[in-house]
Design a protein around this motif. Structure first.
Motif, short mmCIF file in Angstrom:
data_model
loop_
_atom_site.label_atom_id
_atom_site.label_comp_id
_atom_site.label_asym_id
_atom_site.label_seq_id
_atom_site.Cartn_x
_atom_site.Cartn_y
_atom_site.Cartn_z
N PHE A 15 0.83 -1.21 0.00
CA PHE A 15 0.00 0.00 0.00
C PHE A 15 0.86 1.26 0.00
CE2 PHE A 15 -3.74 -2.44 1.88
CZ PHE A 15 -4.49 -2.35 0.72
N GLY A 16 2.06 1.15 0.57
CA GLY A 16 2.94 2.31 0.65
C GLY A 16 3.39 2.83 -0.70
N THR A 17 3.23 2.06 -1.77
CA THR A 17 3.61 2.51 -3.10
C THR A 17 2.60 3.50 -3.68
OG1 THR A 17 2.44 0.69 -4.22
CG2 THR A 17 4.74 0.31 -3.54
N GLY A 18 1.42 3.60 -3.03
CA GLY A 18 0.40 4.53 -3.50
C GLY A 18 -0.52 3.96 -4.56
N ALA A 19 -0.35 2.69 -4.90
CA ALA A 19 -1.18 2.08 -5.94
C ALA A 19 -2.56 1.71 -5.41
CB ALA A 19 -0.48 0.83 -6.48
N THR A 20 -3.53 1.64 -6.32
CA THR A 20 -4.87 1.14 -6.02
C THR A 20 -4.97 -0.26 -6.62
OG1 THR A 20 -5.84 3.36 -6.07
CG2 THR A 20 -7.34 1.50 -6.31
N LEU A 21 -5.16 -1.26 -5.76
CA LEU A 21 -5.15 -2.65 -6.21
C LEU A 21 -6.40 -3.37 -5.73
CD1 LEU A 21 -1.43 -3.43 -5.30
CD2 LEU A 21 -2.33 -3.03 -7.58
N SER A 22 -6.88 -4.28 -6.57
CA SER A 22 -8.05 -5.06 -6.19
C SER A 22 -7.66 -6.12 -5.16
CB SER A 22 -8.64 -5.74 -7.43
OG SER A 22 -7.74 -6.73 -7.93
N ALA A 23 -8.69 -6.68 -4.51
CA ALA A 23 -8.43 -7.73 -3.52
C ALA A 23 -7.76 -8.93 -4.19
CB ALA A 23 -9.74 -8.15 -2.86
N GLU A 24 -8.15 -9.22 -5.43
CA GLU A 24 -7.56 -10.34 -6.14
C GLU A 24 -6.08 -10.10 -6.43
OE1 GLU A 24 -10.39 -8.88 -6.90
OE2 GLU A 24 -11.82 -10.48 -6.39
N GLU A 25 -5.73 -8.84 -6.85
CA GLU A 25 -4.33 -8.52 -7.13
C GLU A 25 -3.50 -8.60 -5.85
OE1 GLU A 25 -4.53 -5.38 -10.84
OE2 GLU A 25 -5.24 -4.71 -8.86
N LEU A 26 -4.06 -8.12 -4.76
CA LEU A 26 -3.35 -8.19 -3.49
C LEU A 26 -3.15 -9.63 -3.05
CD1 LEU A 26 -5.16 -5.25 -1.66
CD2 LEU A 26 -2.77 -5.28 -2.39
N ALA A 27 -4.16 -10.45 -3.25
CA ALA A 27 -4.07 -11.85 -2.87
C ALA A 27 -2.97 -12.56 -3.66
CB ALA A 27 -5.42 -12.54 -3.10
N THR A 28 -2.87 -12.23 -4.94
CA THR A 28 -1.83 -12.83 -5.77
C THR A 28 -0.44 -12.43 -5.27
OG1 THR A 28 -3.28 -12.83 -7.71
CG2 THR A 28 -0.90 -12.99 -8.11
N ARG A 29 -0.26 -11.16 -4.94
CA ARG A 29 1.04 -10.70 -4.46
C ARG A 29 1.41 -11.31 -3.12
NH1 ARG A 29 2.46 -4.45 -5.81
NH2 ARG A 29 1.75 -4.37 -7.97
N LEU A 30 0.42 -11.53 -2.29
CA LEU A 30 0.69 -12.07 -0.95
C LEU A 30 0.70 -13.58 -0.91
CD1 LEU A 30 -1.52 -9.62 1.15
CD2 LEU A 30 0.97 -9.64 1.02
N GLY A 31 0.19 -14.21 -1.98
CA GLY A 31 0.08 -15.66 -1.96
C GLY A 31 -0.94 -16.12 -0.94
N ARG A 38 -8.78 -9.41 2.94
CA ARG A 38 -9.77 -8.51 3.53
C ARG A 38 -9.64 -8.50 5.06
NH1 ARG A 38 -13.85 -10.31 -0.92
NH2 ARG A 38 -13.67 -8.55 -2.36
N ARG A 39 -9.30 -9.64 5.64
CA ARG A 39 -9.11 -9.69 7.09
C ARG A 39 -7.88 -8.88 7.49
NH1 ARG A 39 -9.37 -14.85 7.68
NH2 ARG A 39 -7.12 -15.28 7.74
N ASP A 40 -6.80 -8.96 6.69
CA ASP A 40 -5.60 -8.18 6.98
C ASP A 40 -5.85 -6.68 6.81
OD1 ASP A 40 -4.19 -10.45 7.55
OD2 ASP A 40 -3.17 -10.56 5.61
N ILE A 41 -6.70 -6.32 5.86
CA ILE A 41 -7.06 -4.91 5.68
C ILE A 41 -7.80 -4.40 6.92
CG2 ILE A 41 -8.59 -3.35 4.40
CD1 ILE A 41 -7.80 -4.87 1.86
N ASP A 42 -8.67 -5.22 7.47
CA ASP A 42 -9.37 -4.84 8.70
C ASP A 42 -8.37 -4.67 9.85
OD1 ASP A 42 -11.84 -4.82 7.50
OD2 ASP A 42 -12.30 -6.91 8.02
N THR A 43 -7.34 -5.52 9.88
CA THR A 43 -6.31 -5.40 10.92
C THR A 43 -5.58 -4.07 10.82
OG1 THR A 43 -5.98 -7.81 10.99
CG2 THR A 43 -4.19 -6.43 11.85
#
Length: 322
Positions: A15-31, A38-43
């Motif tokens: 998120f620190g890069t300033g990009a807007t990413l979908s939940a699917e794109e974030l999931a792919t990056r995080l594996g 979504r749970r980590d976003i709530d955290t």
């Protein structure tokens, strides 16, 4: 932060890069799964980070503006860059040394040993080049006041000290530029109906006006280029053992970017200007004038003219010997 997983920290770094990413794109990056993302976003939101949900095409999640200062996560390169910046900022801003030292100590304490070694590799003692004559550090409050007016597009009223008594000005502040170890303000002077470049250390801000203005197109479409090519920017000739001047057959805007620190450039005609500068010796000063590869006239004082004669004789003798 004790309950924050390594995966959540990695998510914050993304998120620190300033990009807007979908939940699917974030999931792919995080594996990880979308549900886990979504749970980590709530955290992160619970920790004080403003994670915004952007709707529509190209939507997703992005880091918004926080309402309070949450924990900050740097990767190794970011931490080293921040540490270097904190070490150097007191050389250009006054009134901030103690705060920057505290921040640097906090950052060093949180750094892994390898990162600390990298950051400390940039620690050097300040040394001044023969040609650099930076002004004293600007007080942080002046930068903060003018910078805030620039960001909010508010007029500023200032007292500006040039060659004589302070003059009251009403300005549209557009940009702050640090060049050749000096701070400059690029502003539109409403009374003179023109653009100005002014040394920030000669400005004393008055009370905020809270009066908005519309941003204008800056000359050259670049504040840095405008500062570099403006000869009348409030610079003063530094004190040298030897100091002299001459008329150069070059426009002031051509000479200004290459004039050594602590020199002044004055308009003479469209195709010429007077350069005043100093050096540790008269031959050294003469050599500086010759680097501009232009005709020179009206050379002062006599010691400088004599040094140019001596250089001429030595060069002629050297060419004759060849």
């Amino acid at each position: 932060m004790a309950t924050t997983s390594a995966r959540t920290l990695k998510l914050l770094s993304i998120f620190g890069t300033g990009a807007t990413l979908s939940a699917e794109e974030l999931a792919t990056r995080l594996g990880a799964s979308v549900r886990t993302v979504r749970r980590d976003i709530d955290t992160l939101r619970d920790l004080g980070y403003e994670i915004e949900a952007v709707r529509g095409a190209g939507g997703g999640y992005r880091l918004g503006r926080a309402t309070r200062l949450p924990p900050v996560v740097f990767d190794e390169d970011q931490a080293v860059a921040a540490a270097v910046a904190l070490q150097t900022v007191p050389t250009i801003l006054s009134g901030i040394r103690e705060n920057s030292a505290r921040a640097l100590a906090t950052l060093h304490q949180a750094m892994p040993a390898r990162s600390r070694v990298h950051a400390e590799a940039f620690t050097v003692s300040a040394a001044r080049n023969y040609w650099e004559f930076p002004s004293p550090p600007i007080h942080a409050e002046i930068v903060r006041t003018i910078g805030s007016a620039i960001n909010r597009r508010h007029l500023v009223r200032v007292d500006y000290t040039g060659d004589g008594e302070p003059v009251a000005l009403t300005l549209e502040p557009h940009d702050l530029v640090v060049w050749a170890a000096r701070w400059y303000l690029v502003a539109f002077d409403r009374d003179a109906h023109g653009w100005r470049v002014m040394r920030l250390d000669r400005i004393t801000p008055r009370l905020p006006t809270h009066t908005p203005f519309d941003r204008r197109g800056i000359p050259h479409n670049d504040p840095v280029t405008f500062v570099m090519t403006t000869h009348d920017r409030g610079d003063a000739a530094a004190e040298w053992q030897c100091r002299g001047s001459a008329i150069l057959a070059l426009p002031a805007s051509t000479v200004a970017p290459f004039a050594p620190g602590g020199s002044t450039v004055e308009y003479d005609t469209e195709d010429s200007c007077r350069l005043t500068l100093g050096a540790w010796s008269w031959p050294g000063l003469a050599g500086l004038l010759l680097t501009f590869d232009a005709d020179i006239t009206d050379i002062e004082p006599p010691e400088l003219r004599q040094a140019l004669h001596s250089l001429h004789n030595r060069i002629r003798k050297g060419l004759t010997d060849d």
